[in-house]
Design a protein around this motif. Structure first.
Motif, PDB file in Angstrom:
ATOM      1  N   ILE A  34       0.826  -1.207   0.000  1.00 35.33           N
ATOM      2  CA  ILE A  34       0.000   0.000   0.000  1.00 35.33           C
ATOM      3  C   ILE A  34       0.861   1.258   0.000  1.00 35.33           C
ATOM      4  CG2 ILE A  34      -0.195   0.155   2.526  1.00 35.33           C
ATOM      5  CD1 ILE A  34      -3.111   1.032   2.134  1.00 35.33           C
ATOM      6  N   LYS A  35       2.075   1.130   0.514  1.00 31.28           N
ATOM      7  CA  LYS A  35       2.984   2.277   0.584  1.00 31.28           C
ATOM      8  C   LYS A  35       3.539   2.652  -0.785  1.00 31.28           C
ATOM      9  CE  LYS A  35       4.193   1.257   5.386  1.00 31.28           C
ATOM     10  NZ  LYS A  35       5.254   0.917   6.349  1.00 31.28           N
ATOM     11  N   GLU A  36       3.347   1.790  -1.778  1.00 33.50           N
ATOM     12  CA  GLU A  36       3.806   2.076  -3.135  1.00 33.50           C
ATOM     13  C   GLU A  36       2.831   2.976  -3.898  1.00 33.50           C
ATOM     14  OE1 GLU A  36       6.713   1.008  -4.511  1.00 33.50           O
ATOM     15  OE2 GLU A  36       7.247   0.157  -2.555  1.00 33.50           O
ATOM     16  N   TYR A  37       1.623   3.124  -3.375  1.00 32.03           N
ATOM     17  CA  TYR A  37       0.598   3.901  -4.071  1.00 32.03           C
ATOM     18  C   TYR A  37       0.570   5.346  -3.573  1.00 32.03           C
ATOM     19  CZ  TYR A  37      -1.259  -0.558  -5.767  1.00 32.03           C
ATOM     20  OH  TYR A  37      -1.410  -1.783  -6.375  1.00 32.03           O
ATOM     21  N   SER A  38       0.342   6.258  -4.486  1.00 35.55           N
ATOM     22  CA  SER A  38       0.180   7.667  -4.117  1.00 35.55           C
ATOM     23  C   SER A  38      -1.174   7.857  -3.460  1.00 35.55           C
ATOM     24  CB  SER A  38       0.281   8.561  -5.360  1.00 35.55           C
ATOM     25  OG  SER A  38      -0.824   8.331  -6.218  1.00 35.55           O
ATOM     26  N   GLN A  39      -1.333   8.971  -2.747  1.00 29.99           N
ATOM     27  CA  GLN A  39      -2.617   9.281  -2.127  1.00 29.99           C
ATOM     28  C   GLN A  39      -3.714   9.452  -3.182  1.00 29.99           C
ATOM     29  OE1 GLN A  39      -3.836   9.641   1.102  1.00 29.99           O
ATOM     30  NE2 GLN A  39      -1.956   8.555   1.625  1.00 29.99           N
ATOM     31  N   SER A  40      -3.357  10.018  -4.314  1.00 37.07           N
ATOM     32  CA  SER A  40      -4.323  10.197  -5.398  1.00 37.07           C
ATOM     33  C   SER A  40      -4.880   8.854  -5.854  1.00 37.07           C
ATOM     34  CB  SER A  40      -3.654  10.926  -6.569  1.00 37.07           C
ATOM     35  OG  SER A  40      -4.540  11.047  -7.661  1.00 37.07           O
ATOM     36  N   LYS A  41      -4.002   7.852  -5.984  1.00 34.33           N
ATOM     37  CA  LYS A  41      -4.443   6.518  -6.402  1.00 34.33           C
ATOM     38  C   LYS A  41      -5.287   5.855  -5.318  1.00 34.33           C
ATOM     39  CE  LYS A  41      -2.390   6.391 -10.433  1.00 34.33           C
ATOM     40  NZ  LYS A  41      -3.201   6.418 -11.686  1.00 34.33           N
ATOM     41  N   LEU A  42      -4.844   5.978  -4.056  1.00 31.72           N
ATOM     42  CA  LEU A  42      -5.595   5.371  -2.958  1.00 31.72           C
ATOM     43  C   LEU A  42      -7.002   5.966  -2.846  1.00 31.72           C
ATOM     44  CD1 LEU A  42      -2.945   5.027  -0.092  1.00 31.72           C
ATOM     45  CD2 LEU A  42      -4.101   3.174  -1.307  1.00 31.72           C
ATOM     46  N   LYS A  43      -7.089   7.283  -3.002  1.00 30.74           N
ATOM     47  CA  LYS A  43      -8.401   7.934  -2.925  1.00 30.74           C
ATOM     48  C   LYS A  43      -9.337   7.454  -4.026  1.00 30.74           C
ATOM     49  CE  LYS A  43      -6.645  12.201  -0.817  1.00 30.74           C
ATOM     50  NZ  LYS A  43      -6.368  13.638  -1.047  1.00 30.74           N
ATOM     51  N   SER A  44      -8.761   7.107  -5.166  1.00 30.35           N
ATOM     52  CA  SER A  44      -9.597   6.647  -6.282  1.00 30.35           C
ATOM     53  C   SER A  44     -10.056   5.202  -6.100  1.00 30.35           C
ATOM     54  CB  SER A  44      -8.829   6.771  -7.603  1.00 30.35           C
ATOM     55  OG  SER A  44      -7.798   5.796  -7.693  1.00 30.35           O
ATOM     56  N   MET A  45      -9.395   4.451  -5.213  1.00 28.79           N
ATOM     57  CA  MET A  45      -9.724   3.034  -5.020  1.00 28.79           C
ATOM     58  C   MET A  45     -10.898   2.831  -4.070  1.00 28.79           C
ATOM     59  SD  MET A  45      -5.994   1.292  -4.497  1.00 28.79           S
ATOM     60  CE  MET A  45      -4.598   1.654  -5.539  1.00 28.79           C
TER      61      MET A  45
END
Length: 596
Positions: free
Chosen positions: A414-425
């Motif tokens: 999960i630490k490999e993902y940006s906040q922008s990507k996490l918010k979209s998930m």
């Protein structure tokens, strides 16, 4: 200057307003400095006027000299009268500029802070102090600083005149004034520290005040008649804050004003001594009268105004120290990013031996937790309060990053993902969801700020059974909610919860998390909403967190959590056959759903 992490000091009282509104800041500073000079010029003009009048009266001067003196006095007086009004206008403009820029910058800083600061009481106290009306704080600090500059210029003017006429009197007063000023600075620091302690009580006082007079508690306030009891609590907190402030202020008031009394006595002696040089002709009558007048003013300035300015300076410096500490809090600019317009579909989400404890705590909320979630299935987490269910959602969505073990999404940490990507998930509906006092349409559209069509909104409202409620509103879907605006409408708790759920539905996220979002609905309505939700979310991943276990029958897999661990897992049928914790909980709630 931008709000960077650095050492903040008195110079920043001036630099911050100059950076955000240079023109208004210069106007304020210039006019206040001229006010300090004008008081000295006015003193000399009055002296000149008196001397010229005496000469004319004795037949030794002309009326033209009187007219010129009167003109100087009139100009100085007019300026001293008009300038505060111009300064007030410039300060209003400066405050508005700071509200548009500085306040926005601070809000962005808060939004970019790591989540643990929001839940920590000490850091939240700091955030509250810094972000509470910063535009007013900075405008007042800037004005107070130049009030002090103006006052010092005025005092120095009097000292200069005194020094040229009776030098020893100026030296004596100066020797007493300097320690008095330093004492006032110390008093200001102590007062600000007291104010910091008082702020803790003030927040409680404000909350209790809202309970006593606010709209949200009006029904229970009337029904239970608890106003007297709450008022006693309010008075108790208010008195603690008041006495704490009063104790500190009285202590420093006595110290500072004792020095002021000494100055007053010395000045009175000096006035008596000045009679002798007047008699000998070394000092003119006009200058003598003007010096006496300004000595009286000087006593007031040194005894009251200058210590007050020093006190304010110390408190404003304390605010800058808080600002400095606030800016040192760890933050990430990416927390401000919008959800990616190209959302990532979640194929798998896995916890591998995840343990987590909140900062400053010894007890683990989650211990060695492992589970796997796959695309297109419905999952449920159940358990008692404090079992760790909501903590799981905060870890999944990246709010908390300091965990042990691994959280893996689509094979990557999960630490490999940006906040922008996490918010979209992910899209989450929490039990303590937000109520936005804006239009009904915008309340729903917030769920997808990148692309939310009316078709999406209407579809979501139909799923949560709100379409009929919208149609009867005065302005339909454009109606404002809440009583903040004129014509705004109130909704029931259940309707607000349905709006929160509709925000999750319009989201483009591939995983929707419902964390006790239907607490205000009756059990049958809750089951109906979940059933509708399950129909529309086919092909997507959903996670339900609920105390009401009837809704969990829809889940493909149920995780039963106790003391931070998964103690049971399986489908509804499998868990009922095990006849363990889940079955016992379900049987205890069975009567709630007898009509279902």
């Amino acid at each position: 200057m931008s709000l960077d992490v650095k050492k903040y000091g008195v110079k920043d009282i001036v630099k911050i307003p100059l950076y955000y509104s240079k023109r208004n800041a210069i106007v304020i500073a210039g006019l206040k400095i001229l006010s300090g000079l004008s008081s000295t010029l006015c003193m000399l003009a009055i002296a000149k006027f008196i001397n010229a009048t005496v000469l004319v009266f004795n037949g030794q001067g002309s009326y033209s000299s009187i007219i010129f003196s009167v003109f100087l006095v009139a100009v100085c007086t007019a300026y001293l009268w008009f300038s505060p009004h111009i300064v007030a206008l410039a300060e209003t403009k400066l405050e508005n500029k700071l509200r548009e820029s500085l306040r926005v910058s601070l809000v962005e800083k808060v939004a970019s802070l790591k989540y643990n600061y929001i839940e920590n009481q000490e850091s939240w106290d700091l955030i509250s102090r810094v972000c509470k009306q910063p535009e007013i704080q900075c405008t007042e600090a800037y004005g107070q600083f130049f009030n002090m500059v103006s006052l010092i210029i005025s005092i120095l003017g009097v000292f200069t005149v005194l020094f040229t006429q009776v030098w020893w009197s100026a030296v004596i007063i100066l020797l007493i004034s300097v320690p008095l000023f330093m004492l006032a600075i110390k008093g200001g620091n102590a007062t600000y520290q007291a104010d910091r302690e008082v702020e803790k009580y003030n927040r409680k006082v404000e909350y209790l005040s809202d309970v006593l007079i606010g709209r949200d508690a009006v029904e229970e306030r009337t029904l239970f008649s608890f106003s007297r009891k709450v008022n006693e609590k309010w008075h108790e907190k208010y008195e603690k804050a008041r006495k704490l402030q009063l104790k500190v202020r009285i202590k420093w008031f006595i110290k500072v004003k004792s020095g002021g009394i000494i100055i007053a006595l010395l000045s009175s002696i000096i006035i008596l001594i000045l009679i002798f040089p007047v008699k000998s002709g070394a000092l003119s009558i006009g200058l003598f009268i003007s010096i006496i007048n300004n000595l009286i003013s000087l006593i007031s300035n040194l005894s009251w105004q200058l210590p007050e300015c020093a006190d304010q300076l110390a408190r404003n410096k304390g605010y800058l120290i808080d600002l400095e500490n606030f800016l040192k809090l760890e933050h990430k600019e990416e927390f401000l990013d919008k959800p990616s317009e190209l959302p990532i579909k979640i194929s798998t989400l896995e916890f591998k031996n995840v343990s987590f404890k909140y900062p400053g705590m010894d007890r683990y909320i989650l211990e060695n937790m492992s589970f796997k979630i796959e695309q297109g299935k419905n999952y449920a987490f159940v358990g008692a309060n404090g079992a760790g269910k909501t903590t799981i959602t905060k870890l999944i969505t990246g709010l908390y990053e300091d965990f042990e073990g691994e959280i893996i999404i689509n094979g990557l940490s999960i630490k490999e993902y940006s906040q922008s990507k996490l918010k979209s998930m992910f899209s989450v509906v929490y039990q303590d969801f937000a109520r936005y006092y804006i239009s009904f349409k915008d309340n729903v559209a917030f769920g997808n700020i990148n692309n939310c069509s009316m078709e999406d909104i209407e579809k979501a409202l139909n799923i949560v059974d709100l379409k009929n409620e919208v149609e009867v509103l005065p302005k339909g879907i454009e109606s404002n909610l809440g009583k903040v605006r004129q014509g705004g409408v109130d909704l029931s708790g259940g309707q607000w919860q349905r709006i929160a759920m509709s925000r999750a539905i319009v989201s483009s996220a591939s995983c929707i998390i419902l964390d006790e979002p239907t607490a205000a609905l009756d059990p049958i309505s809750e089951s109906d909403v979940y059933r509708r939700f399950e129909e529309i979310s086919r092909g997507e991943t959903t996670i339900f967190i609920s105390h009401r276990l009837a809704s969990t029958k829809l889940a493909d897999e149920i995780f039963v959590i106790s003391n931070g661990r998964i103690v049971e897992r399986g489908s509804y049928t499998e868990l009922m056959n095990i006849n363990g914790i889940y079955a016992e909980m379900f049987e205890s709630q069975k009567s709630w759903y007898i009509n279902n």
